[in-house]
Design an enzyme around this catalytic site. Structure first.
Site, PDB file in Angstrom:
ATOM      1  N   LYS A  75       0.804  -1.225   0.000  1.00 10.20           N
ATOM      2  CA  LYS A  75       0.000   0.000   0.000  1.00 10.20           C
ATOM      3  C   LYS A  75       0.838   1.277   0.000  1.00 10.20           C
ATOM      4  O   LYS A  75       0.418   2.309  -0.501  1.00 10.20           O
ATOM      5  CB  LYS A  75      -0.943   0.007   1.204  1.00 10.20           C
ATOM      6  CG  LYS A  75      -2.069  -1.036   1.120  1.00 10.20           C
ATOM      7  CD  LYS A  75      -3.071  -0.685   0.046  1.00 10.20           C
ATOM      8  CE  LYS A  75      -4.262  -1.641   0.029  1.00 10.20           C
ATOM      9  NZ  LYS A  75      -5.145  -1.395  -1.144  1.00 10.20           N
ATOM     10  N   GLU A 117      -9.508   6.175   3.234  1.00 14.91           N
ATOM     11  CA  GLU A 117     -10.336   5.109   3.785  1.00 14.91           C
ATOM     12  C   GLU A 117      -9.424   3.931   4.068  1.00 14.91           C
ATOM     13  O   GLU A 117      -8.357   3.822   3.458  1.00 14.91           O
ATOM     14  CB  GLU A 117     -11.411   4.695   2.769  1.00 14.91           C
ATOM     15  CG  GLU A 117     -10.975   3.670   1.710  1.00 14.91           C
ATOM     16  CD  GLU A 117      -9.895   4.171   0.750  1.00 14.91           C
ATOM     17  OE1 GLU A 117      -9.725   5.404   0.644  1.00 14.91           O
ATOM     18  OE2 GLU A 117      -9.206   3.347   0.126  1.00 14.91           O
ATOM     19  N   SER A 153       1.574  -9.771  -0.869  1.00 18.80           N
ATOM     20  CA  SER A 153       1.251  -8.348  -0.814  1.00 18.80           C
ATOM     21  C   SER A 153       1.378  -7.726   0.573  1.00 18.80           C
ATOM     22  O   SER A 153       1.558  -6.521   0.698  1.00 18.80           O
ATOM     23  CB  SER A 153      -0.165  -8.127  -1.342  1.00 18.80           C
ATOM     24  OG  SER A 153      -1.073  -8.949  -0.649  1.00 18.80           O
TER      25      SER A 153
END
Lengths: 419, 283
Positions: free
Chosen positions: A111, A133, A400
């Site tokens: 991210k 968010e 990830s």
């Protein structure tokens, strides 16, 4: 599904085209900008800023420097030897499994690639207030991190249910100075947090940049987030070339909104020999009502500004999804995934909560790598995929995120003995 | 009733005659030098019987048009009051079909044209032709879609025209001038000027910027302009009218009043509130 170039061309689907999305933000029929009028100028401003800066050497240099020295890129392409052995045939042949170690990034997931890119844009656009968010909290943590690094005000919207199951990440965000605002509407998960973030943006658009965390939302977000995440695929290509002098055969990634998958896939969409496989959250099973398998079970609809596949009822009301992993618990999916599915370029399957939990343990025990529950969905698909393969194809899985944030959830579900 | 009287009424007579279109209603008011009052309520909150009664109450208490919100699971443009109303309505099992059935029964008794307010996904899900045929058959005359900007209206505009539904577009405080002209050109019935940079809901003050926005809009269009989002008091309605608005739209303040106490108390409350707003905008 067989990909037929002729029929796809008739539908305007050409996955090898570099012009995606088109000028209106469309990937075939998907994408677009379905937002209140108040936001339209901000989306245009963001798009213009992105086009202006993305090729500017000073911007690229700053981003590359931070990715290297602050995030810790490039992330390794790791050969998972014992996982490979686990799936080997009796004669020793079988899939060669590699992990793209995005879990080793600063903050523990992919991210941050996007959060960092967007915060550099926001800075240049003169926006001092950042909102985001978050579902699993990984995007919230990444955003809080880059805001701390650049001294920007940071407000994170998070569903109350997610705050409970990802309490550790809530603490991390607060520790770095972010304000975490609980969202109790709906089921208090990612969908509701996203709606609330958009409402904040509608209200404070003139001073605020919204760092959307996935390849979802209105144009230009699906393009912009993809391009900031595409570093994953670019590195993978170079690392594959270094390691065995060729391309990977199969790419495997989990898909909620779909940013880690898109980040890995993008570099290879134009390479027809590379199979692209996305894994959705099957929750308690896609035939139950409790899942988040949008591409498997959804119909075309509009949510949070984009046309894409969507979990909805007969009236077009959005259905509350379910997944053990907060990061996949989303009723929509990035529009480019819908496009790649319809074009037959990528395949999408689903994995249940139980299967994901098993893979979560498997990777922990065989490789000493604790994956995020989201990532565990991609790992779990090996059980289904490997027996279907012949020869020894090379599979790259996007690892990830790391699973530290999921310890509480996992401890409740797994009996590993008394403390 | 003699024929000439019915004609004189401009199609606004009761009992089975089609209510006026949004634009003809707005034109008629403008000819009389009046500012229109447009209350908004959420269908199905607390239940559809109350909604039906509320439409009749508003119609006879000074509403010139009525905006009827179809409850949606993800109302992005709405503040807490209308969000909560939509959630309650959906929990009651309110569906588009039942809203339209109710409207079909009530609309022949209304003079005020009905403008439906719905998010885009339920329209897309139903299919454009079917959606517009059904809402027209139920008696709606106009449509507001808060998450459908100018760039995306093309696919539905043909079906809307065929069904005789006027699609009202929104202009926001952030909309650049050249874009305002494009929106004004495509908007039908009136132009919906969003008075705040924000979602729906009650505000203590109306930004003075609204006056400039009205002037900007006026310089590019002759179409009527309705101002909404954030207006909740008679004094604010009067202010906006004096700044030159052709219509004042009041939403959350009605929804809140209708939801308080028993349905009967709610209906009484919106009746007196509607009258007080009407009085405030009549010179």
């Amino acid at each position: 599904m067989v990909f037929s170039p002729a029929s796809s061309a008739a539908l305007g689907l050409d996955p090898s085209s570099s012009q995606r999305p088109d000028a209106l933000g469309r990937f075939g029929q998907f994408g677009g900008k379905y937002v209140p009028e108040t936001l339209m100028p901000a989306l245009s401003e963001l798009e213009a800023a992105f086009y202006q800066y993305r090729n500017e050497p000073a911007f690229q240099q700053e981003l590359d420097g931070l990715l290297r020295h602050y995030v810790g890129r490039a992330t390794p392409l790791y050969f998972a030897e014992r996982l490979t052995q686990h799936y080997a045939r009796p004669d020793g042949s079988g899939a060669q499994i590699y992990l793209k170690r995005e879990d080793l990034n600063h903050t523990g997931a992919h991210k941050i690639n996007n959060a960092l890119g967007q915060v550099l844009l926001a800075k240049r656009m003169g926006k001092r207030r950042i909102i985001a968010e978050t579902g699993a909290g990984q995007h919230g943590v990444a955003t809080a991190t880059v805001c701390a690094r650049f001294g920007l005000e940071c407000i994170i919207y998070m569903g109350v249910h997610d705050m409970e199951r990802q309490a550790l990440n809530v603490f991390r965000m607060r520790l770095m100075g972010a304000e975490v605002r609980p969202v109790s509407a709906g089921t208090g998960t990612l969908k509701d947090a996203t709606s609330e973030a958009i409402r904040d943006w509608v209200t404070n658009v003139e001073t605020t940049h919204y760092i959307l965390g996935s390849v979802a939302g209105p144009h230009p977000y699906p393009m912009l987030v993809r391009d900031f995440q595409a570093v994953i695929g670019r590195e993978t290509r170079a690392q594959c070339l270094d390691t065995w002098g060729g391309l990977p055969d199969i790419l495997l990634a989990c898909v909620g909104g779909g940013s880690n998958a898109m980040g890995l896939f993008h570099e290879f969409v134009g390479e027809p020999s590379v199979r692209l496989i996305g894994i959705e959250a099957g929750g308690e099973g896609v035939d139950s009502e409790k899942h988040a398998a949008t591409l498997t079970r959804g119909r075309v609809g509009v949510l949070h500004g984009a046309m894409s596949y969507l979990l909805q009822d007969d009236d077009g009301q959005v259905i509350e999804p379910h997944s053990i992993s907060a990061g996949l618990d989303y009723p929509g999916v990035g529009p480019e995934h819908s496009y790649l599915k319809d074009a037959g370029r990528a395949e999408y399957y689903s994995i249940t909560d139980q299967q994901a939990l098993q893979a979560f343990q498997l990777l922990s025990r065989l490789e000493g790598i604790i994956p995020a529950l989201e990532t565990a969905h991609a790992i779990a698909y090996l059980d289904i995929l490997c027996p279907q393969l012949s020869g020894s194809p090379r599979i790259v899985i996007n690892c990830s995120g790391r699973g530290d944030k999921d310890m509480q959830t996992a401890a409740k579900l797994l009996n590993l003995g008394e403390a | 009733m003699p024929l000439f009287l019915a004609l004189y009424n401009g199609g606004r007579s009761r009992m089975g005659q089609a209510m006026a279109s949004v634009s003809s209603c707005m034109e008629a008011l403008r000819d009389r030098g009046q500012c229109a009052l447009i209350p908004f309520i959420t269908a199905g909150d607390p239940n559809l019987e109350t909604t039906a009664a509320a439409l009749q109450v508003l119609d006879r208490s000074g509403a010139d048009l009525i905006e009827l919100g179809v409850p949606y699971s993800d109302p992005l443009a709405d503040g807490p009051v209308i969000q909560a109303a939509a959630t309650r309505a959906l929990q009651q099992g309110t569906r588009l079909e039942s809203v339209l059935e109710m409207l079909k029964t009530v609309s022949p008794q209304l003079q005020a044209p009905i403008v439906l307010f719905t998010y885009y996904n339920p329209i897309l899900n139903r299919g454009f032709e079917r959606f517009f045929q059904e809402i027209a058959a139920a008696g709606a005359r106009g449509l507001v879609v808060p998450d459908l900007p100018l760039e995306e209206i093309e696919p539905l505009s043909k079906a809307a025209t065929t069904a005789g539904i006027e699609v009202i577009l929104l202009v926001a405080p952030t909309t650049p001038k050249e874009r305002i002209a494009l929106i004004a050109e495509r908007s039908q019935g009136f132009i919906y000027l969003v008075s705040v940079t924000g979602v729906t809901g009650m505000r203590t003050q109306i930004e003075s910027r609204v006056q400039e926005l009205l002037t900007d809009l006026r310089s590019v269009t002759d179409k009527p302009i309705g101002v909404g989002f954030g207006i909740s008091q008679p004094g604010q309605a009067r202010q906006v009218m004096q700044w030159g608005a052709d219509a004042v739209i009041v939403g959350s303040a009605f929804v809140k009043r209708l939801s308080e106490g028993t349905p009967q108390q709610g209906l009484q409350s919106i009746e007196s509130f509607c009258r007080s707003l009407k009085t405030a905008i009549l010179d």
